[in-house]
Design an enzyme around this catalytic site. Structure first.
Site, PDB file in Angstrom:
ATOM      1  CB  SER A 148       7.380   1.344  -3.607  1.00  0.00           C
ATOM      2  OG  SER A 148       7.835   2.217  -4.586  1.00  0.00           O
ATOM      3  CE1 TYR A 172       9.210   5.002  -0.183  1.00  0.00           C
ATOM      4  CE2 TYR A 172       9.689   4.707  -2.425  1.00  0.00           C
ATOM      5  CZ  TYR A 172       8.581   4.494  -1.550  1.00  0.00           C
ATOM      6  OH  TYR A 172       7.431   4.411  -1.770  1.00  0.00           O
ATOM      7  CE  LYS A 176       6.912   0.920   0.572  1.00  0.00           C
ATOM      8  NZ  LYS A 176       5.983   1.348   2.018  1.00  0.00           N
TER       9      LYS A 176
END
Length: 361
Positions: A148, A172, A176
């Site tokens: 991402s 988050y 990643k």
């Protein structure tokens, strides 16, 4: 829904599957078996169809916690299991003679990750550990990883390439980035061949049945506010951008799916270890997006401009030149396609006013 409705906006004809299938990237790799984790979700269901159209064999592994079995093509086997269940994943790799994995299964809501970071590390990091262990045990040595643009965090430059600093702002984003580090270590230790795709803001759909039902980016927010006949809140109107609002790089999910097909060819190369941005290289301001929704809807979209939101960079746009160079991939769809497919999938015709028909939402 008739063809006249589909042609009412300049975008994807959802009723003619050849419209989006004919131009798909063809895989130059020999036909092989790909395990697609998270293949019953929004992005995964598009990737599954793109792989099939490219002549590849696909098996979906999904725990259906957020995915839907109805999204999986009828001809594609579905293994209902968590990606971290090493025993079940190994069985899937064996039973279906899998030679490569496309790993999409992960949690992806930034605010949720802030509220429950342990859950995100368990799902996104521990799940990847289990998957890599299963791949190593079964001798599967090709991986396309969903990463991402969140790994970049708050950027100093409007345009970011794969060498830009990675300082993620959320749990988050950190999961990643840790996933990328983990994969790179396995590449070095075990000879895994891997391509990490850093997605920018994924929107739109190729078919109404594949639309994202619960997205958290600007597009679904606009739909919800329009349905409630309420103004869209715009954070910041005094940035040094064309109209004072933030600029973001949005990519149509079908373009993203095509990029995965191209990445399967790259992952077949010996000693492959690549990180690739997947964006359009073109930014749109918040007001440009709202104006396009207004054009498609046939009525103004009210907006309320308030103060800046902490942590929002003025602009964040992908340098997608590496994707063109390494994958031979370029995006095909523009903002009109992205907004038009989003609006159409929500069940509205051009000029329809959401919120005026009870039960529509």
């Amino acid at each position: 829904m008739g063809s006249a409705r589909a042609s009412a906006w300049r975008g994807i004809d959802h009723h003619d599957s050849s419209r989006w299938g004919a131009a798909l990237v063809r895989s130059d790799a020999p036909v092989t078996g790909w395990l697609l984790t998270g293949g019953a979700g929004y992005i995964g269901s598009h990737v599954a169809r793109s792989l099939l159209r490219a002549g590849q064999r696909v098996v979906v592994l999904d725990d259906l916690s957020t995915g839907e079995s109805a999204r999986v093509p009828a001809e594609v086997p579905l293994v209902v299991a968590h990606v971290g269940d090493e025993k079940r994943v190994r069985a899937a790799l064996q039973d279906h003679e899998i030679t490569g994995v496309i790993h999409l299964a992960a949690k992806k809501a930034v605010e949720e990750s802030v509220a429950d970071p342990v859950h995100y590390y368990r799902q996104n990091v521990s799940g990847l550990v289990g998957l890599l262990a299963a791949m190593a045990a079964e001798g599967v040595d090709r991986l396309v990883l969903s990463s991402s643009a969140a790994v970049y965090g708050t950027t100093m430059s409007a345009t970011v390439d794969e060498r830009s600093p990675t300082v993620p702002d959320s749990p988050y984003g950190r999961t990643k980035l840790i996933g990328e580090w983990l994969v790179r270590d396995v590449v070095r230790a075990r000879g895994l061949r891997a391509v990490n795709l850093r997605y920018f803001n994924v929107v739109g759909c190729a078919e109404p049945t594949l639309a994202d039902p619960g997205g958290a980016n600007l597009f679904p927010i606009v739909l919800r506010r329009m349905a409630a006949q309420a103004p869209v809140t715009v954070f910041g109107g005094d940035y040094h951008t064309p109209d004072g609002t933030c600029v973001r790089d949005y990519i149509h999910v079908q373009d993203l799916a095509d990029a995965h097909v191209a990445a399967t060819t790259l992952a077949a190369r010996p000693e492959c270890d690549e990180v690739v941005n997947i964006g359009t290289g073109r930014g749109y301001t918040v007001l440009e997006v709202l104006d396009e929704f207004a054009r498609v809807a046939g009525r103004p979209v009210p907006r309320l401009i308030v103060g800046r939101r902490a942590g929002d960079p003025p602009a964040m746009i992908a340098d997608a030149s590496k994707a063109a160079r390494m994958l031979g991939w370029r995006p095909r769809f523009d903002l009109a396609d992205m907004v038009g497919s989003t609006w159409h999938a929500a069940g509205f015709t051009v000029g329809h006013r959401p919120g005026t028909e009870p039960g529509q939402w």
